[in-house]
Write an enzyme that holds these catalytic residues in place. Structure first.
Site, mmCIF file in Angstrom:
data_model
loop_
_atom_site.group_PDB
_atom_site.id
_atom_site.type_symbol
_atom_site.label_atom_id
_atom_site.label_comp_id
_atom_site.label_asym_id
_atom_site.label_seq_id
_atom_site.Cartn_x
_atom_site.Cartn_y
_atom_site.Cartn_z
ATOM 1 N N GLU A 86 0.828 -1.206 0.000
ATOM 2 C CA GLU A 86 0.000 0.000 0.000
ATOM 3 C C GLU A 86 0.862 1.255 0.000
ATOM 4 O OE1 GLU A 86 -3.407 -0.243 -0.339
ATOM 5 O OE2 GLU A 86 -2.751 -2.317 -0.635
ATOM 6 N N LYS A 216 -8.244 -15.516 16.617
ATOM 7 C CA LYS A 216 -8.450 -15.000 15.253
ATOM 8 C C LYS A 216 -9.794 -14.304 15.081
ATOM 9 C CE LYS A 216 -4.596 -17.058 13.736
ATOM 10 N NZ LYS A 216 -3.996 -18.390 13.848
ATOM 11 N N ASP A 290 2.138 -14.444 13.084
ATOM 12 C CA ASP A 290 0.940 -15.075 12.539
ATOM 13 C C ASP A 290 0.007 -13.929 12.118
ATOM 14 O OD1 ASP A 290 -1.346 -16.423 11.949
ATOM 15 O OD2 ASP A 290 -1.387 -17.609 13.785
ATOM 16 N N HIS A 381 -10.235 26.767 4.571
ATOM 17 C CA HIS A 381 -9.543 28.015 4.336
ATOM 18 C C HIS A 381 -9.940 28.584 2.965
ATOM 19 C CE1 HIS A 381 -6.475 30.813 5.546
ATOM 20 N NE2 HIS A 381 -5.999 30.803 4.321
#
Lengths: 389, 389, 389, 389
Positions: A86, A216, A290, A381
């Site tokens: 990414e 998990k 993991d 702004h």
């Protein structure tokens, strides 16, 4: 008839076996796995880590840092390897690290540490389950001995009880040294349960896992009671640093924080921060953790306030950060190198690694949080510049 | 003074720049990154995917399959590449795939599809926020036009409203083709919000994200309303297959299911299944997905029952599975190869990939679920063999 | 200038003072409170129960029963007074009681008992909070002594710890005899906290309540760890009774149960049953309980299954049922009478009352659950009768 | 054999029938119901409100107010009747009302309004359920017509869809005028479902309720999407009023707020405020509401901040406040009188009543919130006075 993936019963962790499977894939799917097939180590190191090995995912690693940490286990400056695809993720964390460096660093504290297996025992009715709950308390010492026969590292700390219907859900909490410890606690709890099942007469049946672990998965029970390490990272950012480096005021960031944490409460999030999963996942991939534990490790609780002196106190609590510096994937070639960059490989390093992870997460929170606001501020702004009513 | 990670302003995505950084790391930390430095492609491909590139994590990939899928996009047998360092994971999924193959395959259905950005608008009081909510509904067409100026792929489907206090939280739902689409929807929503902010007079301020998205977090809003694909995988397992291949009866597995889903409800889980995160994470790493999305993609809802004929109906619904077959890390060398193994690279493949992922998850659920019970059954058997009262 | 509600400094709990206020109301609002003004007791009994007394709400009470209970505290048949204005509520519970009577009664078990106050202590950083957590454990005996100085009934059972950020949230768990005990534990915890605050040097400040109690709220912490009594009611309903009395089969009710509990899980409910709040509220109003506790007392967890013999096992666990048979409103005229109908007034009766409440709830669950299905079944029947394809 | 509660088939809603039952009770349980038997109206008014009527609970009512409200439906000063047996409750709300009166009053806004019934339709697989979801959207107009045949008041606003597994959970959202409307929407939805079931061929079965309503339960779906009225009450309290009347500073109350809302987030509350259930329950009992709806009506979301001028902005959003001013228990003698005190009885008053309830809740939040802090501040003060290090 269905074709079968080729396996070599004797020599399956070899370059040849991997290549055989890639050729098979090529025949079956008409796809190539050329890059996948290029790795820098002997497959023999992979025993216990993978089955039907065909090669590797090459996940790019970017370097962030140094991050300045005032931890009990991690003290000083560290460079952090982040494996991700990414764009801007590494840059964003890096930017946060700069802010925190100039602000005196991140303070980290491991406040809890436990790994669980949570069996459930089934009885004829709630009454027998309730009586069993007394027995469990009274026989804790014996249960601990039975559990610990299977491990020299894991220690049974306590057993929480959650009675409901004709069940008694138990949560066996262990410390597991520098391993994540899921397998360790499974075996230990299994040993204890088999013994319990033998000596306590009224059990209808038991299951080794009754969904109270909650492996998990993210859950309230984990958020409340820790899974892995519970780590707090915190810092006070001087107002002028925030302005100079991030181009936002303390008031702006706090105002945005209030609105977004209210939104998160309403939305029912397991994480009232911004994106802890990004940093954690990138460190986990790089360092042989993991990675599926991102499901629970990404839970977070941010607390922020404006100090009396007008600066910004910001903290993030990671209630269920599951890390290892030993076992699992930590010893594989690139994974170990990444841990070693932070001097986090091997015995005695798990809490250090947990502190670095939490500190890294905090840097990322402040980086994204301020970026969003600075943009908004710019657009406000502009708008004001247009002289609107 | 703090040292800085070396960057080459012109040629940073090169083997040389990566090596310079690795040498720097070696000097700073006395660690080596030899294996990390061995990769099979030109770093120039990484622009837009990473910063401060030093090399790669080599994550072992195991092959599972074939899995038999009766999908609308994925139909037939597929081999699935799983990148993990957790031993037995590939074997376990493989075992589940065998069961499902012999049971007629997994039926998959994509039932929803949306990617979000969720701005919040702030007003003087709830009343102005409420009036604004009417305006948003009335001006949807115009807002859609503004949002879609920034993208040829993304389509604004609808805007959900969540009023509270003096805020109006909005959830912009887009379809995003075969990209995961987080950046796409951010830009589109930003464009819409800037326009809204200009034309609607009573807005105090807005934030592009008010925590209702909920990116990289699990949440009830995502579970209820989808983030990415909502996919259902389901199958009916004949009782005799369960017995033959998994060594458990339908009654045993269902009884265990009831106890564990009751436990999960009490524990407050975001996933009442077993370990969907394992399969999803391994596919995500192999296939160039944004792995941090495991935070939300690991949410799941299992529904199971015994059919009138005594077989086992089992389904898993993944409410927020975020996948891409285009953009992000999907085009990198090993990642693209892994997608191509399943013929899932490029345009028009995202739903196919989503179906394969969901089907894979289902196989893993049944594999782990039955293994746990078979063990327990064995231990019960031993116990019974000892002739206990 | 704002008018003030009249009060008599000396004689405010009198018929005259109440009438003065009703006349005032009449002048101010042009409304009458004639019926409100008709009550059967001297207002002097209300000291400590109400301020600015003007009269009473006359809430109609219906009688249900007898209910057959196999409890440890409640054993035998009981009539249950239900105060409500919702038509069919009493009839529905009554119908369920009949089913359960014919099925052998409801088994009830109190599996936990604790009332909380949850102070939070604030520190400079997480590290000081963590050190304090050790101190709390080591000084439990002394803290218990300090807390119990304020009460002869309340006993400090344990202190749970929930560290986060620079806070340590504590949950003081007390047993409180036959009182609900909220005020009792507040005073006891206050006494303990004042002492802690004096002797432990590094506390920045503390709040007597940090939202972990969670009084008058439903929460996961209460569901997991009890507030008031945790009670299980359970029964096995013979298939033929279900058919004869409720006109549904075990398979029908279980099938409906699976669908609705799956829906509840997805919807994020605090109660996967049908309408426990109905029975609890009606008993609470009749019996002088703190009715606002319906917020937490209405949480519930249903577990049901088909037995090997084809009958229906049904249980409901009420994790946070707050009841009193002493103190609060229990001694007021009609309220005491209602408690006495069940022989539940006064010392030593709280667990008995809790068992009757839970058993009543179970009857209501089965009554509504089966009614819904019977209707549906009828409509299905009609449909089938119309010979549709 | 079990005795039966006497009923008079013809004249059951009479003083005589009630007395017969009380005598029966006396014989069966050796308890008296003398006070219960004293009520000021003819039992004939109770038809449709209660079965097996024996008398009334006399719940004391205290008067609070006046409360100053700037609502769209409730504007001006109101006196609020509160039925409770909890001492200090009325006084505490009264104290809050004083603060808010002096601070300019409470602004109230009804931001949403919907009552639900949530059927679930079951199909062979997720694919048929998904196709059905399209049909539902396409046939909304016809479904609306069918639903509204059963009611002249209820209007079907929209149908939300929640697909999962082989189910389609629907949430029929109605407006119901001044009735709470649970029965109205049940009948309307039933009519619609029967028609759907007749014309759509692939339905396996349906249930009128799939737990997505979520009646008498708190849930995330209700918090997100309203059940009954969603009302916001808000006010800005000048710092000097807070100091003068409540003896706390804005900084103190905000600091305490941050700590307690963080605690609530961690504890998993459905209400991050203090005790909204208290005020709501007391109004509900007094005013003939369905008090069991406290289960969902007590959900709340507080948002507070310090304004630029240093004052305290405080708001509470009640997402699922279920109120009626017509039907149910609203027309009973004392209940109607209490509604009339606020000019809230009958047609066109439900939103007014909702606004008064929300405003009352806000007053109670500020009263309790400041009381807790003032105490703490005193104890801190003492401590500082003792010259501790």
């Amino acid at each position: 008839m269905t074709v079968k993936i080729p396996r070599d019963k004797e020599y399956d962790y070899t370059r040849e076996a991997a290549e055989t499977r890639r050729r098979f894939l090529n025949e079956q799917t008409n796809s190539d796995a050329n890059h996948v097939g290029q790795f820098s180590f002997e497959p023999s190191v992979l025993q216990g880590n993978i089955e039907n090995f065909i090669g590797v995912a090459q996940v790019p690693i970017g370097l962030a840092g140094p991050i300045l940490i005032n931890g009990e286990y991690a003290a000083g400056e560290f460079f952090v390897p982040l494996a991700t695809t990414e764009g801007t993720l590494v840059a964003s964390y890096n930017r946060g690290m700069k802010l925190l460096r100039e602000s005196g660093g991140v303070t980290t504290t491991v406040v809890d540490d436990a790994m669980q297996r949570a069996p459930v025992f089934v009885f004829k009715s709630a009454r027998e389950a309730r009586d069993f709950s007394v027995w469990i308390k009274e026989n804790f010492d014996e249960i601990k001995i039975k559990a610990e026969t299977t491990t020299s590292v894991g220690k049974l700390r306590d057993i929480q009880q959650f009675p409901a219907s004709r069940f008694l859900y138990l949560r066996f909490n262990f410390t597991t040294g520098d391993a994540a410890g899921q397998n360790m606690v499974t075996q230990a709890t299994q040993a204890a349960c088999v013994w319990i099942n033998e000596v306590y007469p009224y059990i209808e049946r038991f299951q080794l896992e009754g969904s109270f672990a909650t492996d998990k998965k993210t859950s309230f029970v984990n958020t409340l009671h820790t899974r892995g390490k519970k780590v707090v990272a915190e810092a006070t950012i001087p107002a002028e640093k925030l302005k100079k480096i991030m181009h936002v005021s303390v008031e702006q960031i706090f105002e945005a924080r209030l609105a977004s944490q209210f939104g998160g409460y309403l939305a029912g999030v397991n994480n009232n921060g911004a994106h802890s999963a990004n940093g954690i996942t990138a460190m986990f991939i790089a360092c042989g953790q993991d990675v599926a534990n991102v499901a629970e490790s990404s839970a977070a609780a941010v607390y922020a306030e404006i100090t009396n002196s007008g600066d910004y106190y910001f903290s993030i609590t990671l209630p269920s950060l599951i890390v290892a510096t030993y076992g699992g994937g930590t010893g594989l070639p690139t994974q170990r190198e990444c841990l070693e960059i932070m001097d986090c490989y091997g015995a005695g390093k798990a809490k250090k690694f947990a502190e670095i992870a939490a500190a890294t997460v905090l840097c990322g929170e402040l980086s994204l949080g301020t970026a969003v606001i600075a943009d908004e501020w710019v657009s406000s702004h502009e708008r004001l510049g247009r002289n609107r009513p």
